[in-house]
Design an enzyme around this catalytic site. Structure first.
Site, mmCIF file in Angstrom:
data_model
loop_
_atom_site.group_PDB
_atom_site.id
_atom_site.type_symbol
_atom_site.label_atom_id
_atom_site.label_comp_id
_atom_site.label_asym_id
_atom_site.label_seq_id
_atom_site.Cartn_x
_atom_site.Cartn_y
_atom_site.Cartn_z
ATOM 1 C CG ASP A 30 -2.011 0.938 1.319
ATOM 2 O OD1 ASP A 30 -1.618 2.351 1.153
ATOM 3 O OD2 ASP A 30 -3.138 0.573 1.111
ATOM 4 C CG ASN A 86 -12.446 -0.057 3.244
ATOM 5 O OD1 ASN A 86 -12.500 -0.493 4.611
ATOM 6 N ND2 ASN A 86 -11.379 0.875 3.199
ATOM 7 C CD GLN A 93 -14.957 0.174 -2.987
ATOM 8 O OE1 GLN A 93 -15.951 0.235 -2.675
ATOM 9 N NE2 GLN A 93 -14.435 -0.460 -4.140
ATOM 10 C CG HIS A 99 -8.710 -2.536 -2.470
ATOM 11 N ND1 HIS A 99 -9.681 -1.938 -3.014
ATOM 12 C CD2 HIS A 99 -8.179 -1.826 -1.374
ATOM 13 C CE1 HIS A 99 -9.682 -0.652 -2.373
ATOM 14 N NE2 HIS A 99 -8.904 -0.713 -1.412
ATOM 15 C CG HIS A 101 -6.790 -2.483 3.055
ATOM 16 N ND1 HIS A 101 -6.127 -1.525 2.803
ATOM 17 C CD2 HIS A 101 -7.983 -2.265 2.732
ATOM 18 C CE1 HIS A 101 -6.815 -0.464 1.921
ATOM 19 N NE2 HIS A 101 -8.034 -0.955 1.986
#
Length: 111
Positions: A30, A86, A93, A99, A101
């Site tokens: 990230d 999210n 989001q 995606h 995390h």
């Protein structure tokens, strides 16, 4: 989707520090980490979020769920990790490509 940054990363048209990839998904660091280890796992196929999941996505969702612990172990998160996704504006989001995390590598704050 031509304007989706995660689609561009998946196709190799945008840079990312990729730590895992296969035919179905990839994981990368990230850009704004919230933990010592903060990865994003995405499907190569563009799916906006969990609201857009249908029965036709059963295989890719299964692959993603099986890949999360594999990636976590690969980067040394043997003691555990947190997984977050999210969905939508209310879920905060920011990028509308599904995606997950994967966070760990230290003491995580309680949620």
């Amino acid at each position: 989707m031509s304007d989706c940054i995660f689609c561009k990363i998946a196709s190799g048209d945008a840079p990312a520090k990729i730590v895992y990839q296969d035919d179905h998904c990839l994981a990368f660091n990230d850009l704004h980490p919230k933990a010592p280890v903060h990865l994003l796992l995405i499907p190569r196929q563009h799916i906006a979020n969990l609201y857009d999941i249908g029965s036709e996505h059963r295989d890719i969702m299964s692959q993603l769920m099986l890949t999360i612990p594999k990636v976590a172990k690969k980067v040394g998160l043997e003691n555990g990790f947190r997984t977050i996704t999210n969905t939508g504006q209310g879920g905060r989001q920011e990028i509308y490509h599904l995606h997950f995390h994967i966070l760990g590598g230290g003491v995580l704050k309680p949620m």
